[in-house]
Scaffold this motif. Structure first.
Motif, PDB file in Angstrom:
ATOM      1  N   ASP A  36      -1.903   6.433   3.337  1.00  0.00           N
ATOM      2  CA  ASP A  36      -1.296   5.173   2.905  1.00  0.00           C
ATOM      3  C   ASP A  36      -2.037   3.973   3.485  1.00  0.00           C
ATOM      4  O   ASP A  36      -2.281   2.972   2.800  1.00  0.00           O
ATOM      5  N   GLU A  37      -2.399   4.099   4.778  1.00  0.00           N
ATOM      6  CA  GLU A  37      -3.138   2.991   5.420  1.00  0.00           C
ATOM      7  C   GLU A  37      -4.507   2.813   4.760  1.00  0.00           C
ATOM      8  O   GLU A  37      -4.955   1.686   4.540  1.00  0.00           O
ATOM      9  N   LYS A  39      -5.323   3.472   1.723  1.00  0.00           N
ATOM     10  CA  LYS A  39      -5.138   2.878   0.390  1.00  0.00           C
ATOM     11  C   LYS A  39      -5.117   1.342   0.486  1.00  0.00           C
ATOM     12  O   LYS A  39      -5.652   0.639  -0.370  1.00  0.00           O
ATOM     13  N   GLU A  40      -4.507   0.837   1.538  1.00  0.00           N
ATOM     14  CA  GLU A  40      -4.466  -0.611   1.782  1.00  0.00           C
ATOM     15  C   GLU A  40      -5.824  -1.142   2.198  1.00  0.00           C
ATOM     16  O   GLU A  40      -6.335  -2.114   1.656  1.00  0.00           O
ATOM     17  N   LYS A  41      -6.404  -0.451   3.196  1.00  0.00           N
ATOM     18  CA  LYS A  41      -7.599  -0.953   3.875  1.00  0.00           C
ATOM     19  C   LYS A  41      -8.853  -0.895   3.003  1.00  0.00           C
ATOM     20  O   LYS A  41      -9.743  -1.742   3.124  1.00  0.00           O
ATOM     21  N   ARG A  43      -9.634  -1.615   0.120  1.00  0.00           N
ATOM     22  CA  ARG A  43      -9.956  -2.737  -0.781  1.00  0.00           C
ATOM     23  C   ARG A  43     -11.160  -3.553  -0.324  1.00  0.00           C
ATOM     24  O   ARG A  43     -11.927  -4.041  -1.143  1.00  0.00           O
TER      25      ARG A  43
END
Ligand code: NAD
Length: 313
Positions: A36-37, A39-41, A43
């Motif tokens: 999950d982290e 997926k955010e990072k 980018r």
């Protein structure tokens, strides 16, 4: 001018990371990051470096906005959604060359351990027992080694086998030039002839639907009585239940295994296999040398640098 950004999500040898920094890349470490982290990072990054722990899923790939490369330090791309990477025009780089020597040397470590009963003797010495008579072994010299898969590792195994004075035959779906065969001192055999002729068989093929259980009951039945099997490729290339039966019947006199159908082994039939006295087992340590770990990162760094050459660093 902004530096291209690389996120490293699993520990890799620092030498490759230093090379990237020296070339002007901005390298961030996020060891142990969750899916999950990530997926955010992801980018913000142009490339991500992973080993086997990080799963680069379609969801993660779709969340990436400027990702150009997914880089796997070492061998095996099963943790990366290759189709999703392709759909988004993202390159996948890896360094499968890195552990070649480490695995080839391990093959002989395992074989000598078996042929000279080294781990048995060591265990007895530690128990205060002097087991000289029980330690009668055999020499590799003069034995016929059958190599299944004459790729990077298979070829290095051939070189070392020749140095031990072994006769080397091989089978591969792709047959190299006669020049390569001559230089390596190896002779081609078709699959069943290799199984019939070899005293020792070592497997160096990738795991694919075609190589799943490549060695099973039928193949064992073709082999010489008392054959020795070495598997440092992937566990499912050998049908473990068939191997267990062949070891128990004496058809196979010994097995040297670095890889298993489940890692770590968990089924009764796998645990029974590992405990047999004529099995030498190691916990998938083929690539576990200082040199192979360093190679994985340095070879990958070179590929990343070549790929991004031409882009602004
Ligand atoms: P490679 O791609 O250089 O060589 C594989 C060879 O197998 C090729 O020559 C290919 O033509 C041949 N091949 C493919 N399918 C075949 C088939 N059905 N029958 C006969 N030959 C076939 O790969 P490599 O670097 O030599 O590595 C071999 C395997 O070793 C890897 O795929 C990996 O699974 C395993 N490996 C294990 C460890 C470990 O830690 N134990 C480390 C590295 C690699």
């Amino acid at each position: 001018m902004f530096a291209l950004k690389i996120l490293v999500t699993d520990p890799v040898h620092e030498d490759g990371l230093k090379m990237l920094k020296n070339e002007g890349f901005h390298v961030d470490l996020a060891y142990g990051i969750s899916g999950d982290e990530l997926k955010e990072k992801i980018r913000d990054y142009d490339a991500v470096i992973v080993r086997s722990r990080t799963k680069v899923t379609r969801e993660i790939i779709e969340a990436a906005e400027k990702l150009k490369a997914i880089c796997r330090a070492g061998v095996g791309l099963d943790n990366i959604d290759l189709k999703a990477a392709e759909d988004h025009g993202i390159k996948v780089l890896s360094s499968p060359e890195a552990p070649t020597i480490a695995v080839a040397e391990l093959v002989f470590g395992l074989l000598l351990c078996f042929s000279r009963k080294i781990s048995y003797c060591d265990r007895m010495m530690k128990e205060g027992k002097w087991v000289k008579r029980e330690a009668l072994g055999f020499e590799l010299k003069g034995k016929t080694l059958g190599i299944i898969g004459l790729g990077r590792i298979g070829r290095e195994v051939a070189v070392r086998a020749r140095a031990f004075g072994m006769r080397v035959i091989y089978f591969d779906v792709y047959r190299p030039s006669s020049e390569v065969e001559k230089n390596l001192g190896v002779e081609y055999r078709d699959f069943s002839d290799l199984l019939r002729e070899a005293d020792i068989i070592t497997v160096h093929v990738p795991l694919t639907p075609k190589t799943h259980h490549l060695i099973g009951e039928k193949e064992f039945s073709l082999m010489k009585d008392g054959v020795i099997l070495v598997n440092t490729s992937r566990g499912p290339v050998v049908d473990t239940k068939a191997l267990l039966a062949a070891l128990k019947s004496g058809k196979v006199s010994g097995a040297c295994l670095d890889v298993f159908e489940h890692e770590p082994p968990r089924e009764d039939w796998e645990l029974e296999l590992v405990k047999l006295p004529n099995v030498i087992a190691t916990p998938h340590i083929g690539a576990m040398t200082v040199e192979a770990q360093r190679n994985a990162s340095v070879i990958l760094a070179n590929k990343i640098i070549s790929m991004f050459k031409g882009e602004k660093l």
